[in-house]
Design an enzyme around this catalytic site. Structure first.
Site, PDB file in Angstrom:
ATOM      1  N   LYS A  94      14.933 -16.870 -16.420  1.00 13.14           N
ATOM      2  CA  LYS A  94      15.308 -15.491 -16.042  1.00 13.14           C
ATOM      3  C   LYS A  94      16.283 -14.917 -17.060  1.00 13.14           C
ATOM      4  CE  LYS A  94      12.757 -14.204 -13.482  1.00 13.14           C
ATOM      5  NZ  LYS A  94      11.881 -15.243 -13.708  1.00 13.14           N
TER       6      LYS A  94
ATOM      7  N   GLU B  75      14.372 -22.246 -13.584  1.00 17.13           N
ATOM      8  CA  GLU B  75      14.085 -20.829 -13.314  1.00 17.13           C
ATOM      9  C   GLU B  75      15.274 -19.962 -13.695  1.00 17.13           C
ATOM     10  OE1 GLU B  75      11.538 -19.316 -12.953  1.00 17.13           O
ATOM     11  OE2 GLU B  75      12.067 -17.362 -12.134  1.00 17.13           O
TER      12      GLU B  75
ATOM     13  N   TRP C  21      -3.211  -1.988  -1.555  1.00 20.92           N
ATOM     14  CA  TRP C  21      -2.923  -3.233  -2.261  1.00 20.92           C
ATOM     15  C   TRP C  21      -3.459  -4.314  -1.335  1.00 20.92           C
ATOM     16  CZ3 TRP C  21      -0.969  -5.341  -6.686  1.00 20.92           C
ATOM     17  CH2 TRP C  21      -0.544  -6.663  -6.640  1.00 20.92           C
TER      18      TRP C  21
ATOM     19  N   ASN D 279       0.252   0.702   5.890  1.00 18.15           N
ATOM     20  CA  ASN D 279       0.940  -0.144   4.917  1.00 18.15           C
ATOM     21  C   ASN D 279       1.655  -1.222   5.705  1.00 18.15           C
ATOM     22  OD1 ASN D 279       2.270  -1.267   2.726  1.00 18.15           O
ATOM     23  ND2 ASN D 279       4.003   0.129   2.897  1.00 18.15           N
ATOM     24  N   GLY D 280       1.329  -2.491   5.416  1.00 15.16           N
ATOM     25  CA  GLY D 280       1.984  -3.605   6.118  1.00 15.16           C
ATOM     26  C   GLY D 280       0.973  -4.689   6.424  1.00 15.16           C
TER      27      GLY D 280
ATOM     28  N   HIS E   7      23.033 -37.846 -23.010  1.00 17.49           N
ATOM     29  CA  HIS E   7      22.099 -38.485 -23.962  1.00 17.49           C
ATOM     30  C   HIS E   7      21.849 -37.616 -25.177  1.00 17.49           C
ATOM     31  CE1 HIS E   7      21.389 -41.763 -21.175  1.00 17.49           C
ATOM     32  NE2 HIS E   7      21.312 -40.864 -20.225  1.00 17.49           N
TER      33      HIS E   7
ATOM     34  N   GLU F 299      14.608 -14.393 -20.639  1.00 11.91           N
ATOM     35  CA  GLU F 299      13.541 -13.385 -20.828  1.00 11.91           C
ATOM     36  C   GLU F 299      14.058 -11.955 -20.712  1.00 11.91           C
ATOM     37  OE1 GLU F 299      10.224 -13.311 -18.074  1.00 11.91           O
ATOM     38  OE2 GLU F 299      11.412 -14.263 -16.535  1.00 11.91           O
TER      39      GLU F 299
ATOM     40  N   ARG G 187       3.063   1.660  -7.351  1.00 15.36           N
ATOM     41  CA  ARG G 187       3.186   0.548  -6.405  1.00 15.36           C
ATOM     42  C   ARG G 187       2.080  -0.486  -6.594  1.00 15.36           C
ATOM     43  NH1 ARG G 187       6.035   2.514  -1.572  1.00 15.36           N
ATOM     44  NH2 ARG G 187       4.814   1.172  -0.231  1.00 15.36           N
TER      45      ARG G 187
ATOM     46  N   LYS H 181       3.445  -8.638 -18.376  1.00 10.59           N
ATOM     47  CA  LYS H 181       3.518  -9.072 -16.975  1.00 10.59           C
ATOM     48  C   LYS H 181       2.471 -10.141 -16.682  1.00 10.59           C
ATOM     49  CE  LYS H 181       4.878  -9.253 -12.756  1.00 10.59           C
ATOM     50  NZ  LYS H 181       6.113 -10.039 -12.501  1.00 10.59           N
TER      51      LYS H 181
ATOM     52  N   CYS I 104       0.852  -1.187   0.000  1.00 11.82           N
ATOM     53  CA  CYS I 104       0.000   0.000   0.000  1.00 11.82           C
ATOM     54  C   CYS I 104       0.893   1.243   0.000  1.00 11.82           C
ATOM     55  CB  CYS I 104      -0.879   0.012   1.239  1.00 11.82           C
ATOM     56  SG  CYS I 104      -1.783  -1.512   1.462  1.00 11.82           S
TER      57      CYS I 104
HETATM   58  C1  AGP Z   1       8.403 -15.065 -15.209  1.00  9.93           C
HETATM   59  O1  AGP Z   1       9.509 -14.201 -14.988  1.00  9.93           O
HETATM   60  C2  AGP Z   1       7.564 -14.612 -16.387  1.00  9.93           C
HETATM   61  N1  AGP Z   1       7.152 -13.269 -16.206  1.00  9.93           N
HETATM   62  C3  AGP Z   1       6.441 -15.583 -16.707  1.00  9.93           C
HETATM   63  O2  AGP Z   1       7.009 -16.844 -16.959  1.00  9.93           O
HETATM   64  C4  AGP Z   1       5.371 -15.759 -15.620  1.00  9.93           C
HETATM   65  O3  AGP Z   1       5.904 -16.487 -14.533  1.00  9.93           O
HETATM   66  C5  AGP Z   1       4.190 -16.554 -16.208  1.00  9.93           C
HETATM   67  O4  AGP Z   1       3.643 -15.811 -17.274  1.00  9.93           O
HETATM   68  C6  AGP Z   1       3.092 -16.846 -15.181  1.00  9.93           C
HETATM   69  O5  AGP Z   1       2.532 -15.649 -14.731  1.00  9.93           O
HETATM   70  P1  AGP Z   1       1.571 -15.709 -13.441  1.00  9.93           P
HETATM   71  O6  AGP Z   1       2.431 -16.165 -12.303  1.00  9.93           O
HETATM   72  O7  AGP Z   1       1.071 -14.311 -13.257  1.00  9.93           O
HETATM   73  O8  AGP Z   1       0.482 -16.685 -13.710  1.00  9.93           O
END
Ligand code: AGP
Length: 628
Positions: free
Chosen positions: A505, A501, A77, A103-104, A524, A508, A27, A623, A2
């Site tokens: 990272k 992961e 939030w 906020n918290g 393999h 992307e 935010r 996002k 928040c």
């Molecule tokens: C991760 O860094 C990416 N932004 C992407 O793989 C993301 O995790 C995926 O689109 C799932 O999004 P969500 O967690 O909002 O469902």
């Protein structure tokens, strides 16, 4: 998280509050509100609105319709209670004797609600914040009976609240009978005080610097368990013993854009740095300490009884991208501890494979945004089949959260950068809680092991902090490797899940081709791609697989690979095979992901920076992928 803002001074407060809240919109929020006190008015005026700040602006004619020169404002939030006008801040006690923005997270708000209800207080909202408002009211009334002065009454109430409350807070507080005074208090959530001179003469409070930059660059950073008392011409600071303290003013040199990122160059680094707080906020309220010092997991918020959990015959974890990678970790941890058969699947695959679902299955859908189309569709498929669903989500009130039978929220706060970091880490934390709870009710965990696991979980935030303190070492290596063209991440068991992961990272945000491979699988076929200079990041955090991973490292190094080794402190044998090594603090192998992922987030971040790319908004990505 928040956002809070406050002003007391010579100008009308409402327009300043709304402007400050606009500067905090980045935010992320779902509702907003202000409270303003006009010295000539009998009560504090409170105006709240769900949705965008524009709604509040329209309701108050950009603040011109709300008179008064002392006020507080808030962008919410949601964490406790759905996004709604009722749950929006400010919250207040009857007759608005005490009005609060927060906020918290108040961890023991349920216990405090029960205490206040017994004292005759009635609650209007589902929020933890209303508990603070009524608790302050209760102590303020007690102080009034002692014949204390207004300032003393306020300090008495705030101090007792601080002693009684567990959790995190940055608070803006108005007391109805003190029209020209604004109070603030802080524990763990950021809070600053600003001094305004000239025609704006007065003082401000805010969660973050951007909210005050139009009015002052002269601020004081409030520390934990400190109280601020502000009037138009005076700023007084106190410690939790109500002793007055002096603190220096800092001149802010940032521009507004930099200030939104808390001084960090990118939201991604800000969010990487927030992970200790985010993981702590997600874990601590759900791990209760008994009188004898023993701990237990409390997931009563899920509404699932112990019998419900005991009846679970199979767990299926579903997600996309990083959320799927969390599911890969979750499968191993849940299965290893609870002995419940687990599977994990990509949501975009699950929804089209006509899955076999048992009557007593539990399907866990993992999603930061709670709006990912494939994950939502997979959830709906499970509900059509009558299978119990549980969502692990960061956005309160999102579609997946609303449609799942139960939701375990991650309290990471809003995640702005496209590449997820703190949401990923808090999803892991949520799954650890679930795994321990499942195992505990099913009797597959002896008491000593349960206590050790809970202690290791609670140590994770500080251990993440330790890793972040040494981030420059990863930065040095990233700059050295920023021109590489192919990168392999390898590991076995949980280290393979971490590799997934780390590879995503890097891909992307740096646009470098990368693959994650089960280390035992290289021979393999893929090992044919290893040649001079290829970077291989080898994860070796699992003691029982350490030697095998090291031998895989030797295999690829003998074919020209350049090795980045990542393991737990003390595993120095890795240096026989690695060209560069990062050690993370020791923890239970089941929780190693939470630590090993941090250097991988940093590696991707610094390589992207070195390549001059748009770290927070990488090309082609959104996002939240709300389309198929
Ligand atoms: C991760 O860094 C990416 N932004 C992407 O793989 C993301 O995790 C995926 O689109 C799932 O999004 P969500 O967690 O909002 O469902």
């Amino acid at each position: 998280m928040c956002g809070i803002v406050g002003y007391v001074g010579v100008k009308q407060a409402a327009p300043i509050l709304l402007d400050g809240l606009q500067k905090l919109e980045y935010r992320g929020y779902d509702s907003a509100g202000i409270a303003v006190r006009d010295a000539q008015a009998e009560h504090i005026e409170v105006v709240k609105a769900k949705g965008r700040l524009k709604n509040l602006m329209d309701m108050t004619d950009a603040g011109r319709a709300v008179r008064g020169s002392c006020g507080i404002g808030h962008t919410r939030w949601a964490t406790h209670g759905e996004p709604s006008t009722l749950n929006a801040h400010p919250h207040y006690s009857r007759e608005k004797r005490v009005v609060v923005v927060h906020n918290g997270i108040i961890e023991n708000y349920q216990e405090l609600r029960a205490k206040l209800t017994r004292k005759g207080y009635a609650f209007e909202t589902q929020t933890d914040t209303e508990t603070v408002a009524l608790l302050l009211d209760c102590y303020y009334a007690e102080a009034a009976e002692k014949g204390l002065s207004p300032r003393e009454r306020a300090l008495f109430a705030i101090r007792n609240m601080m002693i009684r409350v567990r959790g995190s807070y940055a608070l803006g507080i108005l007391f109805g009978d003190q029209p020209g005074a604004l109070y603030a208090a802080r524990k763990d959530s950021p809070l600053i005080v600003g001094r305004c001179d000239g025609e704006l003469r007065g003082h401000m409070i805010a969660s973050d610097v951007p909210a005050v930059l139009n009015y002052t660059r002269s601020v004081v950073y409030i520390d934990n368990l400190e109280i601020a008392c502000l009037t138009q011409d005076e700023l007084r600071l106190y410690n939790v013993d109500c002793e007055e303290i002096e603190k220096p003013f800092t001149e802010i040199k940032w521009d507004a854009a930099a200030a939104e990122k808390g001084g960090y160059e990118h939201f991604m680094m800000k969010e990487i740095s927030e992970q200790p707080r985010a993981v702590r906020d997600t874990l601590s309220p759900r791990i209760h300490e008994e009188e004898d010092g023993s701990r237990s997991v409390d997931l009563s918020e899920l509404g699932l009884t112990d019998d419900d959990l005991r009846a679970v015959s199979r767990v299926t974890l579903i997600g996309c991208g990083s959320a799927y990678h969390v599911g890969v970790v979750g499968r191993a941890v849940i299965e290893r501890l609870s002995r419940v058969p687990c599977e994990v699947d990509l949501a975009s695959e699950f929804r089209y494979r006509d899955p076999m679902l048992e009557e007593n299955a539990l399907v866990i859908v993992i999603s930061q945004s709670g709006e990912t189309a494939d994950s939502l569709a997979a959830l709906r498929l499970c509900k059509e089949r009558g299978v119990r669903t549980l969502a692990i989500v960061n956005v309160v009130g999102s579609s997946i959260a609303r449609e799942a039978d139960a939701t375990l929220y991650t309290w990471a706060g809003p995640e702005i950068s496209v590449a997820t970091t703190k949401a990923y880490s808090t999803q892991l934390a949520a799954l650890y809680l679930l795994a321990v709870k499942l195992s505990s009710v099913r009797g597959t965990l002896d008491a000593a092991r349960e206590q050790q696991l809970l202690a290791d979980m609670l140590a994770l935030p500080d251990q993440i902090e330790q890793i972040l303190a040494d981030k420059e070492r990863v930065q040095w290596f990233a700059n050295k490797m920023s021109a590489c063209r192919d990168v392999f991440f390898i590991g076995r068991g949980l280290d393979y899940a971490i590799s997934l992961e780390g590879s995503l990272k890097l891909k992307e945000i740096s646009y470098i081709h990368s693959e994650a491979y089960a280390a035992g699988e290289l021979k393999h076929g893929t090992i044919s791609l290893i040649e001079d200079g290829v970077l291989v990041v080898a994860l070796a955090t699992q003691p029982d697989l350490f030697e095998k991973v090291v031998s895989n490292m030797v295999e690829v190094r003998s074919r020209g690979a350049y090795l980045f080794g990542l393991t737990l402190c003390g595993q120095y044998a890795i240096e026989d095979a690695a060209n560069f090594t990062v050690y993370v603090p020791r923890t239970d192998p089941l929780f190693a992901t939470s630590l090993a992922v941090i250097p991988l987030q940093l590696l991707a971040y610094y390589i992207s920076c070195a390549r001059g790319l748009d770290v927070d908004k990488p090309r082609n990505l959104a996002k939240s992928v709300t389309v198929e």
